[in-house]
Scaffold this active site. Structure first.
Site, PDB file in Angstrom:
ATOM      1  N   ASP A 116     -38.260  -2.729 -43.387  1.00 52.31           N
ATOM      2  CA  ASP A 116     -38.670  -4.064 -42.957  1.00 52.31           C
ATOM      3  C   ASP A 116     -40.102  -4.270 -43.465  1.00 52.31           C
ATOM      4  O   ASP A 116     -41.014  -3.537 -43.072  1.00 52.31           O
ATOM      5  CB  ASP A 116     -38.600  -4.133 -41.423  1.00 52.31           C
ATOM      6  CG  ASP A 116     -39.061  -5.482 -40.878  1.00 52.31           C
ATOM      7  OD1 ASP A 116     -39.817  -6.176 -41.572  1.00 52.31           O
ATOM      8  OD2 ASP A 116     -38.675  -5.812 -39.737  1.00 52.31           O
ATOM      9  N   ARG A 170     -54.289  -8.211 -31.436  1.00 50.06           N
ATOM     10  CA  ARG A 170     -54.052  -7.935 -32.868  1.00 50.06           C
ATOM     11  C   ARG A 170     -54.956  -8.843 -33.683  1.00 50.06           C
ATOM     12  O   ARG A 170     -54.941 -10.056 -33.533  1.00 50.06           O
ATOM     13  CB  ARG A 170     -52.597  -8.239 -33.240  1.00 50.06           C
ATOM     14  CG  ARG A 170     -51.645  -7.141 -32.993  1.00 50.06           C
ATOM     15  CD  ARG A 170     -50.318  -7.371 -33.687  1.00 50.06           C
ATOM     16  NE  ARG A 170     -49.862  -8.749 -33.707  1.00 50.06           N
ATOM     17  CZ  ARG A 170     -48.687  -9.127 -34.195  1.00 50.06           C
ATOM     18  NH1 ARG A 170     -47.880  -8.234 -34.725  1.00 50.06           N
ATOM     19  NH2 ARG A 170     -48.319 -10.387 -34.174  1.00 50.06           N
ATOM     20  N   PHE A 192     -40.087  -3.249 -34.335  1.00 60.49           N
ATOM     21  CA  PHE A 192     -40.038  -4.599 -33.764  1.00 60.49           C
ATOM     22  C   PHE A 192     -38.711  -4.823 -33.046  1.00 60.49           C
ATOM     23  O   PHE A 192     -37.676  -4.316 -33.470  1.00 60.49           O
ATOM     24  CB  PHE A 192     -40.189  -5.599 -34.919  1.00 60.49           C
ATOM     25  CG  PHE A 192     -40.374  -7.015 -34.478  1.00 60.49           C
ATOM     26  CD1 PHE A 192     -41.585  -7.448 -33.956  1.00 60.49           C
ATOM     27  CD2 PHE A 192     -39.344  -7.927 -34.595  1.00 60.49           C
ATOM     28  CE1 PHE A 192     -41.754  -8.760 -33.555  1.00 60.49           C
ATOM     29  CE2 PHE A 192     -39.506  -9.249 -34.199  1.00 60.49           C
ATOM     30  CZ  PHE A 192     -40.718  -9.662 -33.678  1.00 60.49           C
ATOM     31  N   TYR A 251     -43.336 -16.083 -43.683  1.00 56.57           N
ATOM     32  CA  TYR A 251     -44.243 -16.964 -42.917  1.00 56.57           C
ATOM     33  C   TYR A 251     -45.518 -16.278 -42.458  1.00 56.57           C
ATOM     34  O   TYR A 251     -46.381 -16.911 -41.870  1.00 56.57           O
ATOM     35  CB  TYR A 251     -43.527 -17.598 -41.714  1.00 56.57           C
ATOM     36  CG  TYR A 251     -42.660 -16.650 -40.897  1.00 56.57           C
ATOM     37  CD1 TYR A 251     -43.219 -15.731 -40.023  1.00 56.57           C
ATOM     38  CD2 TYR A 251     -41.271 -16.699 -41.007  1.00 56.57           C
ATOM     39  CE1 TYR A 251     -42.433 -14.878 -39.284  1.00 56.57           C
ATOM     40  CE2 TYR A 251     -40.464 -15.844 -40.264  1.00 56.57           C
ATOM     41  CZ  TYR A 251     -41.056 -14.928 -39.406  1.00 56.57           C
ATOM     42  OH  TYR A 251     -40.261 -14.074 -38.683  1.00 56.57           O
ATOM     43  N   LYS A 252     -45.657 -14.969 -42.714  1.00 55.67           N
ATOM     44  CA  LYS A 252     -46.886 -14.286 -42.284  1.00 55.67           C
ATOM     45  C   LYS A 252     -47.892 -14.334 -43.442  1.00 55.67           C
ATOM     46  O   LYS A 252     -48.398 -15.398 -43.757  1.00 55.67           O
ATOM     47  CB  LYS A 252     -46.561 -12.859 -41.854  1.00 55.67           C
ATOM     48  CG  LYS A 252     -45.584 -12.788 -40.663  1.00 55.67           C
ATOM     49  CD  LYS A 252     -45.344 -11.342 -40.267  1.00 55.67           C
ATOM     50  CE  LYS A 252     -44.194 -11.193 -39.302  1.00 55.67           C
ATOM     51  NZ  LYS A 252     -44.500 -11.646 -37.959  1.00 55.67           N
TER      52      LYS A 252
HETATM   53  C1  LIG Z   1     -41.521  -6.688 -38.133  1.00 54.14           C
HETATM   54  C2  LIG Z   1     -40.678  -7.902 -37.906  1.00 54.14           C
HETATM   55  N1  LIG Z   1     -39.357  -7.841 -38.189  1.00 54.14           N
HETATM   56  C3  LIG Z   1     -38.543  -8.899 -37.988  1.00 54.14           C
HETATM   57  C4  LIG Z   1     -39.041 -10.092 -37.483  1.00 54.14           C
HETATM   58  C5  LIG Z   1     -38.088 -11.209 -37.202  1.00 54.14           C
HETATM   59  O1  LIG Z   1     -37.903 -12.040 -38.273  1.00 54.14           O
HETATM   60  P1  LIG Z   1     -36.913 -13.293 -38.163  1.00 54.14           P
HETATM   61  O2  LIG Z   1     -37.428 -14.151 -37.052  1.00 54.14           O
HETATM   62  O3  LIG Z   1     -37.008 -13.953 -39.512  1.00 54.14           O
HETATM   63  O4  LIG Z   1     -35.550 -12.798 -37.882  1.00 54.14           O
HETATM   64  C6  LIG Z   1     -40.412 -10.203 -37.206  1.00 54.14           C
HETATM   65  C7  LIG Z   1     -40.950 -11.457 -36.673  1.00 54.14           C
HETATM   66  O5  LIG Z   1     -42.099 -11.619 -36.373  1.00 54.14           O
HETATM   67  C8  LIG Z   1     -41.235  -9.084 -37.405  1.00 54.14           C
HETATM   68  O6  LIG Z   1     -42.546  -9.118 -37.130  1.00 54.14           O
END
Ligand SMILES: Cc1ncc(COP(=O)(O)O)c(C=O)c1O
Length: 426
Positions: free
Chosen positions: A207, A386, A128, A232-233
């Site tokens: 992650d 997705r 990501f 939040y997911k």
């Molecule tokens: C795999 C992944 N890592 C990190 C993040 C970012 O998280 P944050 O906005 O809490 O920094 C996301 C956000 O969707 C994500 O999908």
């Protein structure tokens, strides 16, 4: 299978689904809505509405500042210890604070300081954006000649064993990977990669954003060093709800956060002029933790504890397998290809479908004025739809409707009437 048999089969699966009742825990006013985006933003649990009102009215409205002592001050560890159960960690290895991005920053800076003799950081090209940007920013900030190596994905879905073995070398200080890839849902073998990193004397950071709440995770079993994740997911904590971080117990004493906030101080209410870090993972807190979004996580975790993560995973695999089987039969002839692994053992809880007109097809799916259903998946550039299966509230009927609608929309070319202009959030 014709479309009547697809719906009939889905209904049979739903009738035999032991988790069926959990859909009733979630707010859903529109019976025509099929929500398949729990992998981006989970639905609102009904208990959260009453719990949050109570926290606002009683704890904030009546308790005021006193609620910090009676309840709020320890929220980062209290909620962290409940998340720990979902990710195979000890209660004192997890805290809830900040965002995933900020928690990654704190952990990576601290980790690199412990590996000052090595300068290679390894990630992969499926990772990501934020994960890679945070590393790039740290390299720039430290100015110590670190380099970031991205392992390649030839099929843009998985990363091969030969690629990991070639790139994770004795020069590696840190391996930073998403356990489940945000685009393809590819899921690494956590134990194997952790062992590989350790055999080269490197740290590993996982992650867990696309895994927590959908996939059983065993950080301690794998011997993982660090992890971060959002709430939040699949955890349904609500937009922007607080993230969590994990640091293995035996590493906590040696690790020091680069952000010396007062919540991380050993005696914050002495207001000393010099910082002295708290014991344990609490020294990775920074400033005030958002109490209201913490309380939304609490009410959501109650539901997970009742449903059980193994049961959730079983249903998630059944839904995504049903979806992939139907895709092969009904959507492949219409130009869709699978952007996720076929093997459920290396797949998280969403499935990516690829189609050259993916964006416009998503526009039709979610248009309330078009067709019998309003379907919300999400679009990930360049050509991925997705489809997120949240086993707490999605049904097999949702899967069947998605297949039927994708076949209809792509078959009759209705998407051609839609604009290709993208909004900020896709
Ligand atoms: C795999 C992944 N890592 C990190 C993040 C970012 O998280 P944050 O906005 O809490 O920094 C996301 C956000 O969707 C994500 O999908």
């Amino acid at each position: 299978m014709d479309s009547i048999s697809i719906i009939r089969t889905a209904k049979e699966y739903d009738e035999n689904d032991p988790l069926r009742r959990f859909a009733g825990y979630f707010v859903k006013e529109d019976p025509r809505l099929v929500y398949l985006d729990g992998n981006s933003l989970g639905m609102l649990p009904k208990p959260t509405v009453s719990h949050l009102s109570e926290v606002i009215e009683k704890k904030w409205g009546e308790g005021l500042i006193r609620s910090y002592n009676s309840d709020w001050w320890n929220k980062p560890s209290d909620i962290g210890s409940r998340i720990a159960r979902l990710i195979g960690a000890r209660p004192d290895e997890v805290i809830v604070c900040d965002s995933v991005s900020v928690n990654m920053f704190k952990i990576i800076v601290a980790a690199l300081r412990l590996k000052s003799d090595k300068s290679l950081i390894v990630s992969d090209e499926l990772n990501f954006g934020t994960d890679l940007y945070i590393i790039q920013g740290i390299i720039d900030l430290l100015g110590k000649g670190h380099t970031l190596k991205l392992m390649r994905s030839d099929d843009k879905i998985t990363v091969s064993d030969s690629e990991t073995e070639q790139n994770i070398t004795d020069e590696t200080a840190l391996v930073s990977l998403s356990y489940v890839s945000f685009r393809s849902a590819f899921m690494y073998d956590m134990k194997k990669l952790t062992d590989l990193a350790h055999s080269k004397s490197a740290f590993i950071l996982w992650d867990l954003c696309h895994a927590v709440g959908a996939v059983p995770i065993d950080l301690n079993g794998a011997g993982a060093d660090f992890a971060v994740g959002c709430t939040y997911k699949y955890l349904n904590g609500g937009p922007g709800s607080t993230a969590f971080m994990y640091i293995r117990k035996d590493l906590q004493e040696k690790m020091f956060s680069p952000v010396w906030g007062w919540w991380a101080d050993a005696e914050p209410f002495k207001f000393n002029t010099g910082f002295s870090p708290a014991q344990g993972i609490k020294k990775f807190l920074a400033g005030s933790v958002p109490v209201l979004s913490g309380s939304t996580i609490e009410s959501s975790l109650d539901i997970f504890e009742e449903a059980g993560i193994d049961n959730l995973r079983r249903k998630s695999v059944a839904m995504s397998t049903f979806f992939i089987d139907l895709t092969r039969e009904h959507l492949a002839p219409l130009g869709f290809t699978l952007g996720s692994p076929e093997n459920p053992e290396i797949r998280g809880s969403h499935v990516s479908l690829r189609h050259p007109e993916a964006f416009r097809i998503c526009q039709v799916l979610s248009d309330e004025k078009e067709g019998d259903w309003t379907i919300i998946p999400d679009f990930r550039s360049p050509d991925n739809i997705r489809v997120g299966f949240a086993p707490l509230y999605n049904s097999f009927h949702d899967v069947a409707i998605m297949i039927k609608e994708l076949a209809r929309i792509s078959g009759d070319g209705v998407y051609l009437r839609y604009s290709d202009e993208r909004s900020v959030v896709t």
